[in-house]
Structure formats: C-alpha cells, structure tokens
Motif scaffolding. Structure first.
Motif, PDB file in Angstrom:
ATOM      1  N   ASP A  15      36.872  -3.692  80.278  1.00 32.24           N
ATOM      2  CA  ASP A  15      36.331  -2.498  80.912  1.00 32.24           C
ATOM      3  C   ASP A  15      37.151  -1.248  80.585  1.00 32.24           C
ATOM      4  OD1 ASP A  15      37.536  -3.170  84.317  1.00 32.24           O
ATOM      5  OD2 ASP A  15      38.595  -2.895  82.426  1.00 32.24           O
ATOM      6  N   GLN A  16      38.146  -1.400  79.733  1.00 32.41           N
ATOM      7  CA  GLN A  16      38.905  -0.268  79.218  1.00 32.41           C
ATOM      8  C   GLN A  16      38.555   0.047  77.764  1.00 32.41           C
ATOM      9  OE1 GLN A  16      41.084   1.628  81.229  1.00 32.41           O
ATOM     10  NE2 GLN A  16      40.024   0.356  82.729  1.00 32.41           N
ATOM     11  N   THR A  17      37.519  -0.621  77.265  1.00 37.95           N
ATOM     12  CA  THR A  17      37.065  -0.367  75.890  1.00 37.95           C
ATOM     13  C   THR A  17      36.682   1.088  75.745  1.00 37.95           C
ATOM     14  OG1 THR A  17      36.276  -2.653  75.653  1.00 37.95           O
ATOM     15  CG2 THR A  17      35.341  -0.994  74.156  1.00 37.95           C
ATOM     16  N   CYS A  18      37.126   1.714  74.689  1.00 42.95           N
ATOM     17  CA  CYS A  18      36.918   3.135  74.390  1.00 42.95           C
ATOM     18  C   CYS A  18      37.785   4.039  75.265  1.00 42.95           C
ATOM     19  CB  CYS A  18      35.467   3.577  74.550  1.00 42.95           C
ATOM     20  SG  CYS A  18      34.312   2.768  73.460  1.00 42.95           S
ATOM     21  N   THR A  19      38.545   3.467  76.160  1.00 40.98           N
ATOM     22  CA  THR A  19      39.435   4.252  77.024  1.00 40.98           C
ATOM     23  C   THR A  19      40.887   4.103  76.575  1.00 40.98           C
ATOM     24  OG1 THR A  19      37.920   3.972  78.883  1.00 40.98           O
ATOM     25  CG2 THR A  19      40.176   4.650  79.400  1.00 40.98           C
ATOM     26  N   VAL A  20      41.330   2.863  76.423  1.00 41.18           N
ATOM     27  CA  VAL A  20      42.681   2.606  75.933  1.00 41.18           C
ATOM     28  C   VAL A  20      42.836   3.154  74.526  1.00 41.18           C
ATOM     29  CG1 VAL A  20      44.333   0.811  75.318  1.00 41.18           C
ATOM     30  CG2 VAL A  20      42.988   0.596  77.403  1.00 41.18           C
ATOM     31  N   VAL A  21      41.863   2.862  73.696  1.00 47.70           N
ATOM     32  CA  VAL A  21      41.792   3.399  72.337  1.00 47.70           C
ATOM     33  C   VAL A  21      40.421   4.025  72.181  1.00 47.70           C
ATOM     34  CG1 VAL A  21      41.837   2.900  69.863  1.00 47.70           C
ATOM     35  CG2 VAL A  21      43.349   1.644  71.435  1.00 47.70           C
ATOM     36  N   ARG A  22      40.374   5.267  71.849  1.00 46.42           N
ATOM     37  CA  ARG A  22      39.106   5.990  71.756  1.00 46.42           C
ATOM     38  C   ARG A  22      38.193   5.333  70.738  1.00 46.42           C
ATOM     39  NH1 ARG A  22      36.537  10.649  72.969  1.00 46.42           N
ATOM     40  NH2 ARG A  22      35.226  11.591  71.355  1.00 46.42           N
ATOM     41  N   CYS A  23      36.939   5.205  71.085  1.00 50.34           N
ATOM     42  CA  CYS A  23      35.958   4.653  70.158  1.00 50.34           C
ATOM     43  C   CYS A  23      35.750   5.596  68.980  1.00 50.34           C
ATOM     44  CB  CYS A  23      34.635   4.395  70.883  1.00 50.34           C
ATOM     45  SG  CYS A  23      34.602   2.803  71.735  1.00 50.34           S
ATOM     46  N   ASP A  24      35.300   5.008  67.871  1.00 49.25           N
ATOM     47  CA  ASP A  24      35.179   5.774  66.638  1.00 49.25           C
ATOM     48  C   ASP A  24      33.956   6.685  66.623  1.00 49.25           C
ATOM     49  OD1 ASP A  24      36.263   2.741  65.522  1.00 49.25           O
ATOM     50  OD2 ASP A  24      37.404   4.528  65.005  1.00 49.25           O
ATOM     51  N   TYR A  25      32.860   6.209  67.206  1.00 49.14           N
ATOM     52  CA  TYR A  25      31.610   6.962  67.127  1.00 49.14           C
ATOM     53  C   TYR A  25      30.946   7.011  68.497  1.00 49.14           C
ATOM     54  CZ  TYR A  25      32.524   5.802  62.283  1.00 49.14           C
ATOM     55  OH  TYR A  25      33.128   5.640  61.065  1.00 49.14           O
ATOM     56  N   TRP A  26      30.311   8.135  68.755  1.00 47.62           N
ATOM     57  CA  TRP A  26      29.593   8.357  70.012  1.00 47.62           C
ATOM     58  C   TRP A  26      28.228   8.933  69.727  1.00 47.62           C
ATOM     59  CZ3 TRP A  26      31.662   7.409  74.923  1.00 47.62           C
ATOM     60  CH2 TRP A  26      33.001   7.040  74.947  1.00 47.62           C
ATOM     61  N   GLY A  27      27.250   8.554  70.552  1.00 53.80           N
ATOM     62  CA  GLY A  27      25.953   9.179  70.485  1.00 53.80           C
ATOM     63  C   GLY A  27      25.930  10.474  71.266  1.00 53.80           C
ATOM     64  N   ARG A  28      24.767  11.124  71.267  1.00 55.90           N
ATOM     65  CA  ARG A  28      24.648  12.411  71.955  1.00 55.90           C
ATOM     66  C   ARG A  28      24.169  12.271  73.389  1.00 55.90           C
ATOM     67  NH1 ARG A  28      22.445  16.937  67.628  1.00 55.90           N
ATOM     68  NH2 ARG A  28      24.143  16.700  66.132  1.00 55.90           N
ATOM     69  N   GLY A  29      23.762  11.086  73.756  1.00 54.69           N
ATOM     70  CA  GLY A  29      23.405  10.837  75.144  1.00 54.69           C
ATOM     71  C   GLY A  29      21.921  10.903  75.422  1.00 54.69           C
ATOM     72  N   THR A  30      21.525  10.235  76.501  1.00 51.59           N
ATOM     73  CA  THR A  30      20.158  10.274  76.988  1.00 51.59           C
ATOM     74  C   THR A  30      20.193  10.369  78.508  1.00 51.59           C
ATOM     75  OG1 THR A  30      18.005   9.153  76.885  1.00 51.59           O
ATOM     76  CG2 THR A  30      19.921   7.732  77.078  1.00 51.59           C
ATOM     77  N   GLN A  31      19.344  11.219  79.061  1.00 49.95           N
ATOM     78  CA  GLN A  31      19.355  11.485  80.503  1.00 49.95           C
ATOM     79  C   GLN A  31      18.600  10.394  81.253  1.00 49.95           C
ATOM     80  OE1 GLN A  31      20.717  14.207  82.415  1.00 49.95           O
ATOM     81  NE2 GLN A  31      20.117  12.888  84.129  1.00 49.95           N
ATOM     82  N   VAL A  32      19.199   9.913  82.313  1.00 46.80           N
ATOM     83  CA  VAL A  32      18.546   8.992  83.240  1.00 46.80           C
ATOM     84  C   VAL A  32      18.548   9.641  84.615  1.00 46.80           C
ATOM     85  CG1 VAL A  32      18.720   6.771  84.425  1.00 46.80           C
ATOM     86  CG2 VAL A  32      19.145   6.914  81.959  1.00 46.80           C
ATOM     87  N   THR A  33      17.362   9.760  85.199  1.00 42.95           N
ATOM     88  CA  THR A  33      17.231  10.376  86.525  1.00 42.95           C
ATOM     89  C   THR A  33      16.527   9.393  87.446  1.00 42.95           C
ATOM     90  OG1 THR A  33      17.094  12.576  85.540  1.00 42.95           O
ATOM     91  CG2 THR A  33      16.353  12.333  87.814  1.00 42.95           C
ATOM     92  N   VAL A  34      17.169   9.075  88.553  1.00 41.96           N
ATOM     93  CA  VAL A  34      16.611   8.148  89.533  1.00 41.96           C
ATOM     94  C   VAL A  34      16.367   8.904  90.826  1.00 41.96           C
ATOM     95  CG1 VAL A  34      16.902   5.937  90.714  1.00 41.96           C
ATOM     96  CG2 VAL A  34      17.953   6.304  88.458  1.00 41.96           C
ATOM     97  N   SER A  35      15.134   8.931  91.256  1.00 38.90           N
ATOM     98  CA  SER A  35      14.785   9.654  92.481  1.00 38.90           C
ATOM     99  C   SER A  35      14.694   8.695  93.658  1.00 38.90           C
ATOM    100  CB  SER A  35      13.458  10.384  92.293  1.00 38.90           C
ATOM    101  OG  SER A  35      12.435   9.478  91.957  1.00 38.90           O
ATOM    102  N   ALA A  36      15.003   9.221  94.825  1.00 42.02           N
ATOM    103  CA  ALA A  36      15.009   8.382  96.032  1.00 42.02           C
ATOM    104  C   ALA A  36      13.595   8.058  96.489  1.00 42.02           C
ATOM    105  CB  ALA A  36      15.764   9.096  97.154  1.00 42.02           C
TER     106      ALA A  36
END
Length: 126
Positions: free
Chosen positions: A105-126
């Motif tokens: 659970d420290q993957t990409c935290t202890v050692v930074r990952c090489d590649y990242w995406g730009r992200g996708t929005q997730v919205t959950v409404s009540a």
C-alpha cells in the motif's frame, strides 16, 4: 511515447458501481506494477489499490477494502478498478500509475511511479 489513459469515470448514486480502466501504451506493460490513486479537492493524492506485475498480489487501502477490486489484462495492456457499493466520500479524481517498485500500500509512495495518467472524475451522489 509512454502513456496511461484512464476511462470509465462518471456520476453514480450511492450504492452503485463503476469500473475504471487504464490503458497503457508505449511501455512493456508486464514490467510494471500498476496502481490506482485518487485525489480529493485541495488534498494530495492517496493510494487506493495496487497490483503486482504478475497479477498475483494485490493491495488496498482500508477505505476501499472489500468494495473495490483491482485487476489487469496483460493481453489488453489494461488495468481495471471495479468499484462497488460506492459512497459519496469516494468522489474524487482517480489516477492510474505504473511503477517498478512494489511496496504494497506504499507503492508509488516509497518510490515514485514512473508514469501517471491524467485522471478520470468519479462523482457519487447521496
């Protein structure tokens, strides 16, 4: 050129499900552990889940354990995040990442990952 592209985000009601995908190109997919992170407004990115390069080991944050499942298809160079029983507090931008250092659970935290995406929005409404 190495690239990660997320898809599958959107809006859903609480209790619903979404499946995120992250397609990798320009890199040897099987050389990389893959991870999902999320970012809340005004906060740093936080770890969600990770999967070993071989797919045999996974790791999850406590907040999503039992609700989210990470998987990968080496044939499609794609990593997935199946999100069930979604809650409003899951609302965030979700990013995928590729790295060579496994740290649970420290993957990409202890050692930074090489590649990242730009992200996708997730919205959950009540």
């Amino acid at each position: 050129q190495e690239q990660l592209v997320e898809s599958g985000g959107g809006s859903v009601q609480a209790g619903g499900s979404l499946r995120l995908s992250c397609a990798a190109s320009g890199l040897t997919f099987t050389n990389y552990h893959m991870a999902w992170f999320r970012q809340f407004p005004g906060k740093e990115r936080e770890f969600v889940a990770a999967i070993f390069w071989s797919g045999g080991i996974t790791s999850y944050s406590d907040s999503v354990k039992g609700r989210f499942t990470i998987s990968r298809s080496d044939a499609k160079n794609t990593v997935y995040l199946q999100m069930n029983s979604l809650k409003p507090e899951d609302t965030a931008v979700y990013y995928c990442a590729a790295g060579r250092t496994w740290a649970g659970d420290q993957t990409c935290t202890v050692v930074r990952c090489d590649y990242w995406g730009r992200g996708t929005q997730v919205t959950v409404s009540a």
